[in-house]
Design a protein around this motif. Structure first.
Motif, PDB file in Angstrom:
ATOM      1  N   PHE A   1       8.785   2.260  10.477  1.00  0.00           N
ATOM      2  CA  PHE A   1       8.364   3.073   9.337  1.00  0.00           C
ATOM      3  C   PHE A   1       9.178   4.361   9.278  1.00  0.00           C
ATOM      4  O   PHE A   1       9.203   5.130  10.239  1.00  0.00           O
ATOM      5  CB  PHE A   1       6.868   3.402   9.431  1.00  0.00           C
ATOM      6  CG  PHE A   1       6.401   4.326   8.337  1.00  0.00           C
ATOM      7  CD1 PHE A   1       6.246   3.868   7.042  1.00  0.00           C
ATOM      8  CD2 PHE A   1       6.121   5.657   8.606  1.00  0.00           C
ATOM      9  CE1 PHE A   1       5.827   4.708   6.033  1.00  0.00           C
ATOM     10  CE2 PHE A   1       5.687   6.513   7.606  1.00  0.00           C
ATOM     11  CZ  PHE A   1       5.543   6.031   6.311  1.00  0.00           C
ATOM     12  N   THR A   2       9.844   4.574   8.164  1.00  0.00           N
ATOM     13  CA  THR A   2      10.536   5.826   7.877  1.00  0.00           C
ATOM     14  C   THR A   2      10.034   6.307   6.533  1.00  0.00           C
ATOM     15  O   THR A   2      10.285   5.647   5.509  1.00  0.00           O
ATOM     16  CB  THR A   2      12.065   5.616   7.807  1.00  0.00           C
ATOM     17  OG1 THR A   2      12.521   5.077   9.036  1.00  0.00           O
ATOM     18  CG2 THR A   2      12.780   6.921   7.521  1.00  0.00           C
ATOM     19  N   PRO A   3       9.288   7.433   6.491  1.00  0.00           N
ATOM     20  CA  PRO A   3       8.749   7.869   5.203  1.00  0.00           C
ATOM     21  C   PRO A   3       9.872   8.209   4.223  1.00  0.00           C
ATOM     22  O   PRO A   3      10.746   9.013   4.529  1.00  0.00           O
ATOM     23  CB  PRO A   3       7.912   9.097   5.541  1.00  0.00           C
ATOM     24  CG  PRO A   3       8.218   9.461   6.942  1.00  0.00           C
ATOM     25  CD  PRO A   3       8.920   8.329   7.586  1.00  0.00           C
TER      26      PRO A   3
ATOM     27  N   LEU B   1       1.855  10.477   8.059  1.00  0.00           N
ATOM     28  CA  LEU B   1       2.214   9.279   7.305  1.00  0.00           C
ATOM     29  C   LEU B   1       2.462   8.096   8.223  1.00  0.00           C
ATOM     30  O   LEU B   1       2.073   6.969   7.916  1.00  0.00           O
ATOM     31  CB  LEU B   1       3.446   9.546   6.432  1.00  0.00           C
ATOM     32  CG  LEU B   1       3.206  10.477   5.237  1.00  0.00           C
ATOM     33  CD1 LEU B   1       4.538  10.853   4.592  1.00  0.00           C
ATOM     34  CD2 LEU B   1       2.284   9.831   4.217  1.00  0.00           C
ATOM     35  N   ALA B   2       3.097   8.345   9.361  1.00  0.00           N
ATOM     36  CA  ALA B   2       3.307   7.259  10.334  1.00  0.00           C
ATOM     37  C   ALA B   2       1.961   6.735  10.827  1.00  0.00           C
ATOM     38  O   ALA B   2       1.785   5.528  11.007  1.00  0.00           O
ATOM     39  CB  ALA B   2       4.159   7.746  11.498  1.00  0.00           C
ATOM     40  N   GLY B   3       1.007   7.636  11.035  1.00  0.00           N
ATOM     41  CA  GLY B   3      -0.341   7.225  11.442  1.00  0.00           C
ATOM     42  C   GLY B   3      -1.024   6.404  10.360  1.00  0.00           C
ATOM     43  O   GLY B   3      -1.665   5.394  10.646  1.00  0.00           O
ATOM     44  N   TRP B   4      -0.875   6.840   9.100  1.00  0.00           N
ATOM     45  CA  TRP B   4      -1.447   6.078   7.996  1.00  0.00           C
ATOM     46  C   TRP B   4      -0.804   4.693   7.908  1.00  0.00           C
ATOM     47  O   TRP B   4      -1.496   3.701   7.684  1.00  0.00           O
ATOM     48  CB  TRP B   4      -1.235   6.801   6.676  1.00  0.00           C
ATOM     49  CG  TRP B   4      -2.116   7.995   6.470  1.00  0.00           C
ATOM     50  CD1 TRP B   4      -3.084   8.472   7.308  1.00  0.00           C
ATOM     51  CD2 TRP B   4      -2.099   8.873   5.350  1.00  0.00           C
ATOM     52  NE1 TRP B   4      -3.666   9.599   6.772  1.00  0.00           N
ATOM     53  CE2 TRP B   4      -3.080   9.868   5.576  1.00  0.00           C
ATOM     54  CE3 TRP B   4      -1.347   8.929   4.192  1.00  0.00           C
ATOM     55  CZ2 TRP B   4      -3.322  10.898   4.652  1.00  0.00           C
ATOM     56  CZ3 TRP B   4      -1.591   9.958   3.279  1.00  0.00           C
ATOM     57  CH2 TRP B   4      -2.573  10.919   3.506  1.00  0.00           C
ATOM     58  N   ALA B   5       0.522   4.640   8.061  1.00  0.00           N
ATOM     59  CA  ALA B   5       1.211   3.348   7.984  1.00  0.00           C
ATOM     60  C   ALA B   5       0.706   2.405   9.066  1.00  0.00           C
ATOM     61  O   ALA B   5       0.423   1.233   8.802  1.00  0.00           O
ATOM     62  CB  ALA B   5       2.721   3.549   8.095  1.00  0.00           C
ATOM     63  N   ALA B   6       0.569   2.912  10.291  1.00  0.00           N
ATOM     64  CA  ALA B   6       0.065   2.077  11.391  1.00  0.00           C
ATOM     65  C   ALA B   6      -1.374   1.654  11.121  1.00  0.00           C
ATOM     66  O   ALA B   6      -1.746   0.489  11.328  1.00  0.00           O
ATOM     67  CB  ALA B   6       0.168   2.832  12.714  1.00  0.00           C
TER      68      ALA B   6
ATOM     69  N   VAL C   1       0.875  -1.171   0.000  1.00  0.00           N
ATOM     70  CA  VAL C   1       0.000   0.000   0.000  1.00  0.00           C
ATOM     71  C   VAL C   1       0.908   1.216   0.000  1.00  0.00           C
ATOM     72  O   VAL C   1       1.867   1.284   0.777  1.00  0.00           O
ATOM     73  CB  VAL C   1      -0.936   0.006   1.222  1.00  0.00           C
ATOM     74  CG1 VAL C   1      -1.782   1.278   1.227  1.00  0.00           C
ATOM     75  CG2 VAL C   1      -1.819  -1.238   1.220  1.00  0.00           C
ATOM     76  N   ALA C   2       0.604   2.169  -0.877  1.00  0.00           N
ATOM     77  CA  ALA C   2       1.544   3.262  -1.087  1.00  0.00           C
ATOM     78  C   ALA C   2       0.847   4.585  -1.361  1.00  0.00           C
ATOM     79  O   ALA C   2      -0.338   4.634  -1.690  1.00  0.00           O
ATOM     80  CB  ALA C   2       2.455   2.925  -2.263  1.00  0.00           C
TER      81      ALA C   2
END
Length: 196
Positions: free
Chosen positions: A128-130, A105-110, A5-6
């Motif tokens: 996660f590192t954007p 972005l970290a919130g979206w990744a989680a 997912v990107a």
């Protein structure tokens, strides 16, 4: 099926990255130490699944749509560069990501990792590192400090992220042995002002 997912940058941002990278790639063409990411493959991965059962995809698509609808669009731009695991012995060269609202972005990744997990997918990676991958090393790790000095002036236009994208990837099926990517689904983000 190998999927991720990107966030995918729009054409003007991809063009800006390509214009920035072209003279640098040309200067390094004889070294053969780096495989540069094809323009159409530039993306920011939020979650990666090395093997998704095909029958789980429909459930994942529905859950992903519900999740994305609750998120607000976000303004981003690519800025500066870095290397994983470190510049002295790098495997990956990447562009950094500047967020309008830090940690979104970290919130979206989680969040998307929870969606994938609830759909029964087995995730890979935890930290996660954007970033957007610009190049991968060929034949092991290589010193990259000199490259990062050249890449560190990267700065793209700001863009608004309108959607999250589910992409399938088939290794070795693209040009010159690169992966072949196929967009499986697009999840529009909720409109500005939507509770997230």
């Amino acid at each position: 099926m190998r999927v991720f997912v990107a966030v995918v940058p729009p054409a003007p941002v991809v063009e800006a990255v390509e214009e920035f990278l072209q003279p640098r790639r040309d200067a390094l063409a004889t070294q053969g130490r780096w495989r540069w990411t094809r323009a159409e493959h530039l993306h920011l991965t939020l979650a990666f699944v090395p093997d998704l059962d095909a029958w789980r995809e429909e459930k994942l698509i529905g859950a992903g749509a519900e999740y994305a609808a609750r998120q607000r669009p976000l303004n981003l731009r690519l800025r500066r560069a870095g290397a994983f695991p470190d510049p002295g012995a790098a495997r990956v060269l990447w562009a950094g990501v500047e967020e309008e609202h830090p940690d979104t972005l970290a919130g979206w990744a989680a969040g998307i990792r929870r969606v994938l997990s609830h759909a029964g997918a087995r995730l890979e990676g935890t930290r996660f590192t954007p970033h957007v991958t610009l190049a991968r090393s060929v034949g092991g790790r290589h010193p990259a400090g000199h490259l990062l000095q050249s890449l560190d002036t990267l700065l793209t236009p700001v863009w608004t992220v309108p959607e999250l994208v589910l992409v399938a990837s088939w290794l070795g099926e693209g040009p010159n042995g690169t992966p072949r990517h196929e967009v499986r689904h697009r999840w529009p983000l909720g409109r500005e002002g939507t509770d997230g």
